[in-house]
Write an enzyme that holds these catalytic residues in place. Sequence first.
Site, PDB file in Angstrom:
ATOM      1  N   LYS A 182      49.361  76.981   5.348  1.00 27.53           N
ATOM      2  CA  LYS A 182      48.839  76.864   6.579  1.00 27.53           C
ATOM      3  C   LYS A 182      49.997  76.478   7.749  1.00 27.53           C
ATOM      4  CE  LYS A 182      44.390  75.320   4.525  1.00 27.53           C
ATOM      5  NZ  LYS A 182      43.599  74.014   4.086  1.00 27.53           N
ATOM      6  N   ASP A 185      38.252  72.434  10.491  1.00 27.43           N
ATOM      7  CA  ASP A 185      37.549  72.920   9.338  1.00 27.43           C
ATOM      8  C   ASP A 185      36.120  72.755   9.345  1.00 27.43           C
ATOM      9  OD1 ASP A 185      39.457  73.345   7.091  1.00 27.43           O
ATOM     10  OD2 ASP A 185      39.431  71.199   6.560  1.00 27.43           O
ATOM     11  N   GLN A 245      43.314  67.611   3.789  1.00 20.86           N
ATOM     12  CA  GLN A 245      43.117  68.584   2.742  1.00 20.86           C
ATOM     13  C   GLN A 245      42.299  67.949   1.494  1.00 20.86           C
ATOM     14  OE1 GLN A 245      44.653  71.701   2.593  1.00 20.86           O
ATOM     15  NE2 GLN A 245      43.295  71.979   0.315  1.00 20.86           N
TER      16      GLN A 245
END
Length: 292
Positions: free
Chosen positions: A52, A119, A96
């Site tokens: 990412k 997200d 994460q």
Amino acid sequence: MILLNGKKTSQEIKEEIKLKVSAMKERGERAPHLAAVLVGSDGASLTYVGSKVRSCEQIGFESTLIRLEDDTTEEALLLQIEQLNQDATLDGYIVQLPLPKHINEERVLLAIDPKKDVDGFHPANFGRMALDLDAFIPATPFGIMQLLERYKVPTSGKHCVVVGRSHIVGRPISILMSQKGPAGDATVTVAHSRTQNLAELTRQADIVVMALGIPEYLTADMVKEGATIIDVGITRVADDTHPKGYVIKGDVAFDEVAAKASYITPVPGGVGPMTIAMLLQNTFLARQWNQA
Ligand code: NDP
């Protein structure tokens, strides 16, 4: 059979964002800025976060990686999140997952400012998405919608069977594909571990989305001729003949199912790369929405 090539399509999306970012910089505007918080040293999480951050660099975004020790307390993480919420130079960030067991994932996700939740896991974004309002759409289902749209896969009036009902893949893709609009207007059935006679359902489907995490579960006898197959599954399967000691398998027995399909995503190189591209797209949207 047409391969839905997520590797190629994700590159195209990244190129499109890169061009918009250079135009922004030429106008003297700040580039979008994404941060990622990683707690602990899980190997797979490190790989995901690393790619990412690298993707941000490729397209001209600012990126920040915040690494915290395995034994970081929930309070310390929440404090870090509050700082990120307040940071005016930051457009979006991700935490994460999975988090270490002593940290309550739900409390952490709820603490993220929905305006920075790229997200799309916060209930405010999920609710907005379900109500057809502007929202950060979770990156994996967003990526699937982009693949269907860009390859002009017919979805309107089609029967789509989604196997899996998780909050990050199955549930949101079932909502998106039943909504009005591009890649939508499908009649959606959601299947899960309690579903009976799954093969009977998948055999009726024009589109099958597999998101359960069991390698090669969908076999040729479970699909009808000409179906579209989307394989979200990513499982590491031990393989001594491979230098890494494992290979990545999807939820679809690719070769036999591809022989019957009209469109199919490979694993790797299908839905996976699209997920990162859509995270970048969400960060770009965050930059635009938050300055408006
Ligand atoms: P979860 O484990 O959260 O959900 C799995 C779902 O599959 C559940 O709803 C479960 O049902 C259902 N299920 C399990 N077994 C069966 C069965 N035998 N028949 C029918 N349904 C079943 O997984 P995720 O949604 O997080 O991920 C699914 C897969 O996708 C994984 O392989 C994951 O690694 C991958 N993934 C890939 C991404 C990408 O970028 N390509 C991103 C995210 C995930 P129930 O609810 O009843 O338990």
